[in-house]
Design an enzyme around this catalytic site. Structure first.
Site, mmCIF file in Angstrom:
data_model
loop_
_atom_site.group_PDB
_atom_site.id
_atom_site.type_symbol
_atom_site.label_atom_id
_atom_site.label_comp_id
_atom_site.label_asym_id
_atom_site.label_seq_id
_atom_site.Cartn_x
_atom_site.Cartn_y
_atom_site.Cartn_z
ATOM 1 N N ARG A 79 31.658 31.289 49.737
ATOM 2 C CA ARG A 79 32.769 31.945 49.040
ATOM 3 C C ARG A 79 32.338 33.271 48.407
ATOM 4 N NH1 ARG A 79 36.955 33.393 50.128
ATOM 5 N NH2 ARG A 79 37.130 31.351 51.135
ATOM 6 N N LYS A 124 38.846 53.778 38.268
ATOM 7 C CA LYS A 124 39.709 52.597 38.157
ATOM 8 C C LYS A 124 39.199 51.516 39.116
ATOM 9 C CE LYS A 124 43.659 55.406 36.787
ATOM 10 N NZ LYS A 124 45.007 55.920 37.143
ATOM 11 N N LYS A 184 40.399 65.421 29.577
ATOM 12 C CA LYS A 184 41.743 64.937 29.840
ATOM 13 C C LYS A 184 42.674 65.263 28.672
ATOM 14 C CE LYS A 184 42.155 61.093 32.162
ATOM 15 N NZ LYS A 184 42.536 61.628 33.497
ATOM 16 N N GLU A 198 41.801 68.617 33.023
ATOM 17 C CA GLU A 198 43.113 68.181 33.495
ATOM 18 C C GLU A 198 44.192 69.050 32.856
ATOM 19 O OE1 GLU A 198 44.276 63.830 33.370
ATOM 20 O OE2 GLU A 198 45.521 64.627 31.751
ATOM 21 N N ASP A 247 47.545 67.357 37.227
ATOM 22 C CA ASP A 247 47.955 65.980 36.996
ATOM 23 C C ASP A 247 49.467 65.817 37.062
ATOM 24 O OD1 ASP A 247 47.334 63.243 36.296
ATOM 25 O OD2 ASP A 247 48.203 63.675 34.330
#
Length: 285
Positions: free
Chosen positions: A102, A137, A169, A199, A220
């Site tokens: 597995r 992410k 950001k 950004e 963005d």
């Protein structure tokens, strides 16, 4: 050329997964049903077409349980395959093999899923200048493996973590009081080998950023008309044109249009946060 993923990075993930699966008493089913010393042969077989990534996970999962196992990897990472393809063949102690099954399938299916989805995005922008990049992410603990899978699918890697590049950001900008001030602080704080990306969310911030000459500007959530205008403004800027990266809600349906605006990079969080695991099974020979 696909970067080789060292065993050193894969082994801790496999040991953690095996420890989680074996728990306090090991594989009680195999111990109850399989005679001690019995051996088995089996093949890892693709149930659906895809792109291979993480095949070393099969080898290392099995060897962790049976160091004497015989393993033949039939394909290498980055190769495309059809449904029914044999990816690897193993002969090993039956109890050990079933305990490792597995973990090997989970990792192989997950990474092939990322590589296969990445290949779909790469093919969708073929003929344009845009490259498909991943993001941070990723699944906690699997970043190196998932970013390797992106390479297997033909994509490129964005930064690996918070420590290998500066990415300013919206929240950084808000605290600093503006795009220009944030870029100036970043450039003053790091050496010449550290890339600085910022950004921006509209034409005004774009112009402010261009004047400070960052290495990369992330556009963005720009609409297609905004992206086309941004590319033209950057090309016409007297400050020089940095790398332009489009980001935000990119899908397979929208990525081609984004690429055709002339941006250099399209970052896609879905490559890792939304890739379905590819169906791979184990057939006993």
């Amino acid at each position: 050329m696909i970067r080789h993923l060292p065993d050193l990075l894969i082994e801790p993930v496999i040991l953690m997964a095996l420890t989680e699966d074996l728990g306090r008493a090991g594989d009680v089913t195999a111990q109850a049903c399989i005679p001690e010393g019995a051996r088995m042969r089996a093949s890892f077989v693709a149930r659906k077409p895809g792109v291979l990534a993480g095949i070393p996970c099969v080898r290392l999962s099995v060897l962790a349980m049976d160091p004497e196992a015989e393993i033949a990897l039939r394909l290498t990472d980055g190769e495309a395959f059809e449904a029914g393809a044999v990816l690897a063949e193993v002969e090993a102690d039956a109890r050990a093999f079933l305990a490792a099954e597995r973990t090997a399938l989970n990792l192989l299916g997950r990474l092939c899923g990322v590589a296969t989805l990445t290949r779909a995005y790469v093919e969708a922008v073929e003929g344009t200048r845009a490259r498909i990049a991943d993001t941070r992410k990723t699944t906690p603990g699997l970043r190196a493996l998932e970013k390797h899978a992106v390479l297997c699918g033909g994509g490129v890697n964005h930064r690996f973590g918070l420590d290998d590049a500066i990415l300013i950001k919206d929240n950084h900008i808000a605290v600093c009081g503006g795009v220009a001030e944030a870029i100036r602080r970043a450039k003053a704080a790091v050496g010449h080998l550290v890339k600085v990306e910022v950004e921006v969310d509209g034409p005004e911030q774009l112009d402010e950023a261009l004047a400070e000459r960052p290495d990369v500007i992330m556009l963005d959530n720009f609409t297609l008309p905004m992206l086309r205008e941004a590319v033209e403004r950057a090309k016409a800027s007297s400050f020089g044109c940095p790398v332009l990266e489009a980001s935000g809600g990119v899908t397979l349906e929208t990525v081609r249009g984004i690429a055709e605006t002339g941006v250099d990079v399209i970052s896609v969080g879905a490559l890792t946060h939304s890739a379905p695991s590819l169906d791979i099974g184990l057939d006993v020979v």
